[in-house]
Design an enzyme around this catalytic site. Structure first.
Site, PDB file in Angstrom:
ATOM      1  N   ASN A  61       4.434   1.096   1.659  1.00  0.00           N
ATOM      2  CA  ASN A  61       5.607   0.917   0.807  1.00  0.00           C
ATOM      3  C   ASN A  61       6.700   1.920   1.172  1.00  0.00           C
ATOM      4  O   ASN A  61       7.885   1.570   1.273  1.00  0.00           O
ATOM      5  CB  ASN A  61       5.236   1.098  -0.661  1.00  0.00           C
ATOM      6  CG  ASN A  61       4.167   0.139  -1.135  1.00  0.00           C
ATOM      7  OD1 ASN A  61       3.906  -0.875  -0.490  1.00  0.00           O
ATOM      8  ND2 ASN A  61       3.546   0.456  -2.249  1.00  0.00           N
TER       9      ASN A  61
ATOM     10  N   ALA B  42       7.010   2.712  -7.671  1.00  0.00           N
ATOM     11  CA  ALA B  42       8.079   3.597  -8.149  1.00  0.00           C
ATOM     12  C   ALA B  42       8.072   4.922  -7.377  1.00  0.00           C
ATOM     13  O   ALA B  42       9.102   5.365  -6.857  1.00  0.00           O
ATOM     14  CB  ALA B  42       7.924   3.852  -9.640  1.00  0.00           C
TER      15      ALA B  42
ATOM     16  N   ASN C 137      -0.816  11.574  -4.767  1.00  0.00           N
ATOM     17  CA  ASN C 137      -1.187  10.242  -5.248  1.00  0.00           C
ATOM     18  C   ASN C 137      -2.647  10.204  -5.686  1.00  0.00           C
ATOM     19  O   ASN C 137      -3.476   9.508  -5.090  1.00  0.00           O
ATOM     20  CB  ASN C 137      -0.904   9.200  -4.164  1.00  0.00           C
ATOM     21  CG  ASN C 137      -0.340   7.915  -4.747  1.00  0.00           C
ATOM     22  OD1 ASN C 137      -0.398   7.680  -5.949  1.00  0.00           O
ATOM     23  ND2 ASN C 137       0.197   7.074  -3.879  1.00  0.00           N
TER      24      ASN C 137
ATOM     25  N   TYR D 128      -9.544  -3.787  -7.251  1.00  0.00           N
ATOM     26  CA  TYR D 128      -9.602  -3.619  -5.794  1.00  0.00           C
ATOM     27  C   TYR D 128     -10.846  -4.244  -5.180  1.00  0.00           C
ATOM     28  O   TYR D 128     -11.919  -4.256  -5.794  1.00  0.00           O
ATOM     29  CB  TYR D 128      -9.619  -2.122  -5.442  1.00  0.00           C
ATOM     30  CG  TYR D 128      -8.339  -1.400  -5.719  1.00  0.00           C
ATOM     31  CD1 TYR D 128      -7.305  -1.389  -4.792  1.00  0.00           C
ATOM     32  CD2 TYR D 128      -8.171  -0.709  -6.915  1.00  0.00           C
ATOM     33  CE1 TYR D 128      -6.124  -0.712  -5.041  1.00  0.00           C
ATOM     34  CE2 TYR D 128      -6.991  -0.028  -7.175  1.00  0.00           C
ATOM     35  CZ  TYR D 128      -5.974  -0.040  -6.240  1.00  0.00           C
ATOM     36  OH  TYR D 128      -4.802   0.642  -6.505  1.00  0.00           O
TER      37      TYR D 128
ATOM     38  N   GLY E  65       0.866  -1.172   0.000  1.00  0.00           N
ATOM     39  CA  GLY E  65       0.000   0.000   0.000  1.00  0.00           C
ATOM     40  C   GLY E  65       0.899   1.217   0.000  1.00  0.00           C
ATOM     41  O   GLY E  65       1.994   1.174   0.568  1.00  0.00           O
ATOM     42  N   ASP E  66       0.476   2.304  -0.601  1.00  0.00           N
ATOM     43  CA  ASP E  66       1.427   3.384  -0.901  1.00  0.00           C
ATOM     44  C   ASP E  66       2.204   3.871   0.315  1.00  0.00           C
ATOM     45  O   ASP E  66       3.439   3.954   0.288  1.00  0.00           O
ATOM     46  CB  ASP E  66       0.738   4.536  -1.631  1.00  0.00           C
ATOM     47  CG  ASP E  66      -0.300   5.287  -0.798  1.00  0.00           C
ATOM     48  OD1 ASP E  66      -0.907   4.693   0.133  1.00  0.00           O
ATOM     49  OD2 ASP E  66      -0.522   6.476  -1.080  1.00  0.00           O
ATOM     50  N   THR E  67       1.526   4.166   1.417  1.00  0.00           N
ATOM     51  CA  THR E  67       2.252   4.689   2.579  1.00  0.00           C
ATOM     52  C   THR E  67       3.012   3.596   3.324  1.00  0.00           C
ATOM     53  O   THR E  67       4.034   3.876   3.960  1.00  0.00           O
ATOM     54  CB  THR E  67       1.297   5.416   3.548  1.00  0.00           C
ATOM     55  OG1 THR E  67       0.227   4.528   3.913  1.00  0.00           O
ATOM     56  CG2 THR E  67       0.716   6.677   2.899  1.00  0.00           C
TER      57      THR E  67
ATOM     58  N   ASP F 280       6.457   5.615  -4.532  1.00  0.00           N
ATOM     59  CA  ASP F 280       6.561   5.395  -3.088  1.00  0.00           C
ATOM     60  C   ASP F 280       8.020   5.211  -2.672  1.00  0.00           C
ATOM     61  O   ASP F 280       8.464   5.724  -1.643  1.00  0.00           O
ATOM     62  CB  ASP F 280       5.760   4.165  -2.676  1.00  0.00           C
ATOM     63  CG  ASP F 280       4.322   4.210  -3.143  1.00  0.00           C
ATOM     64  OD1 ASP F 280       3.762   5.315  -3.263  1.00  0.00           O
ATOM     65  OD2 ASP F 280       3.746   3.119  -3.385  1.00  0.00           O
TER      66      ASP F 280
END
Length: 304
Positions: A33, A257, A165, A101, A29-31, A259
Site C-alpha cells: 500500500n 490510513a 505496525n 486471514y 498489504g501494508d508495505t 500506510d
C-alpha cells in the site's frame, strides 16, 4: 534515478462492495500500500520496487501483473513453486475494519530465506521501507537475515524506514514481538509507529513516551501517528514537537490510513519538505484514502 525498496507481503484482498452477497477482489498489504501511494506521489525520477515472494500459480501471476501495471518494480519478487499468496477478508462497521486471514501457505513468509537475494534487492537503493508485519510473518532465522541485510544497507548510507505496525496474532507471544520490534528500531533511521498500538502493547502513557522509547532504542527520527489526533514527532534535532493535522471530511474505510500517511510523509520529505510540512502532506493523503472503500484508492494521490 533514486530508488525505494519496499519489503513485505502483498495479499489477495476480498472486500464488501456494498451490494448484498457481492465481494470485490484486489491486492493489498501494508508495505505494498505504501509503495502504491509512493509511486503516485513521486515523479519519474524515483524507482519504486517491491521486495517479496509469491508462488508460480495463476493468482500469484495476477498479483505480479497488477504490481507491474501500477508502475512498481517486480524484479525482486521471488517465485516459489510450492507456495501461493495469502488472502484476507475485510468487514467494515462504521468505517472501522476487521480482518480474517488465510496466509499459512503464503510464499512471502520466505521472502528473507535467501539472504543473497535480499542483498541484491537492496543494492543501489536509497531508501528501504519495511514493517513489523514484514518481520512478524518470518521464521526466526529469516528475521535475523532481514535485519542483518538492512543493517548492512544502513551502514552503506541507506535510509531505513520502519513502521512497527504491531499485529500480535503474527507473533508467538507479545514479549517476543516487543523484543523484535526493539531490534528493528535499532537499525532504522525513521520509525513511524501508531500510538494506539504502542499504548496497548508497550504501555506508553502518551505519544511523547513512544517517541522517547524509539529514540532510546536507536531510531534517529520518530513520527507518532495518533488517528485524527495531533502527531508527535522528533526530528534529527532531538526536539519533540506536536502538530495538529487536517481532519478527514468523511470516513468510509480506514484500511490503509497509516500506510498512506507514511507514503505521503515520505514523498514530501524526499522532495525536501520540512518535518511539519511532510506530516501535513501525509495526513492529507490519508484523509483522502479513508474517504473511499479499499486499501488502494487510485485518485487519492498524484505524481509529484
Amino acid at each position: 534515478m533514486a530508488r525505494i525498496a519496499s519489503i513485505g507481503e502483498c495479499m489477495g484482498e476480498l472486500s464488501e462492495t456494498g451490494a448484498p452477497g457481492t465481494l470485490g477482489m484486489g491486492f493489498a498489504g501494508d508495505t505494498l500500500n505504501t509503495a502504491y501511494y509512493l509511486r503516485r506521489s513521486l515523479g519519474p525520477d524515483w524507482q519504486i520496487d517491491y521486495v517479496s515472494a509469491v508462488g508460480t500459480d495463476g493468482l500469484s501471476d495476477r498479483m505480479v501483473e497488477f504490481i507491474n501495471a501500477e508502475g512498481i518494480g517486480t524484479d525482486h519478487i521471488r517465485r516459489l513453486a510450492d507456495k501461493t499468496i495469502g488472502l484476507y477478508y475485510i468487514t467494515l462497521k462504521d468505517g472501522e475494519r476487521s480482518f480474517t486471514y488465510w496466509r499459512n501457505d503464503s510464499a512471502a513468509r520466505q521472502l528473507a530465506s535467501d539472504p543473497a537475494a535480499l542483498i541484491r534487492a537492496l543494492d543501489g537503493a536509497d531508501v528501504a521501507y519495511w514493517s513489523g508485519i514484514t518481520l512478524g510473518i518470518l521464521a526466526n532465522q529469516d528475521r535475523i537475515a532481514l535485519i542483518e541485510a538492512l543493517r548492512q544497507f544502513a551502514g552503506r548510507g541507506g535510509t531505513v524506514v520502519f513502521d512497527p505496525n504491531l499485529r500480535p496474532r503474527l507473533w508467538e507471544n507479545a514479549e517476543i514481538m516487543r523484543g523484535w520490534i526493539h531490534r528493528a528500531a535499532a537499525i532504522s533511521d525513521l520509525c513511524l509507529p501508531s500510538f494506539d498500538d504502542e499504548a496497548t502493547w508497550f504501555g506508553d502513557s502518551d505519544p511523547a513516551a513512544t517517541v522517547k522509547r524509539y529514540v532510546a532504542e536507536g531510531a534517529r527520527r520518530v513520527i507518532v501517528k495518533n488517528g485524527a489526533g495531533d502527531v508527535t514527532y522528533q526530528g534529527g534535532d532531538g526536539v519533540i514537537g506536536t502538530l495538529s493535522i487536517p481532519k478527514a471530511e468523511r470516513v468510509v474505510d480506514t484500511t490503509s490510513a497509516g500506510d498512506s500517511f507514511n507514503a505521503g510523509y515520505l514523498a514530501a520529505e524526499l522532495r525536501g519538505a520540512s518535518t511539519p510540512d511532510a506530516i501535513t502532506a501525509g495526513a492529507l493523503l490519508a484523509s483522502r484514502v479513508i474517504g473511499a472503500r479499499g486499501a488502494l484508492v487510485a485518485d487519492a494521490a498524484t505524481g509529484g
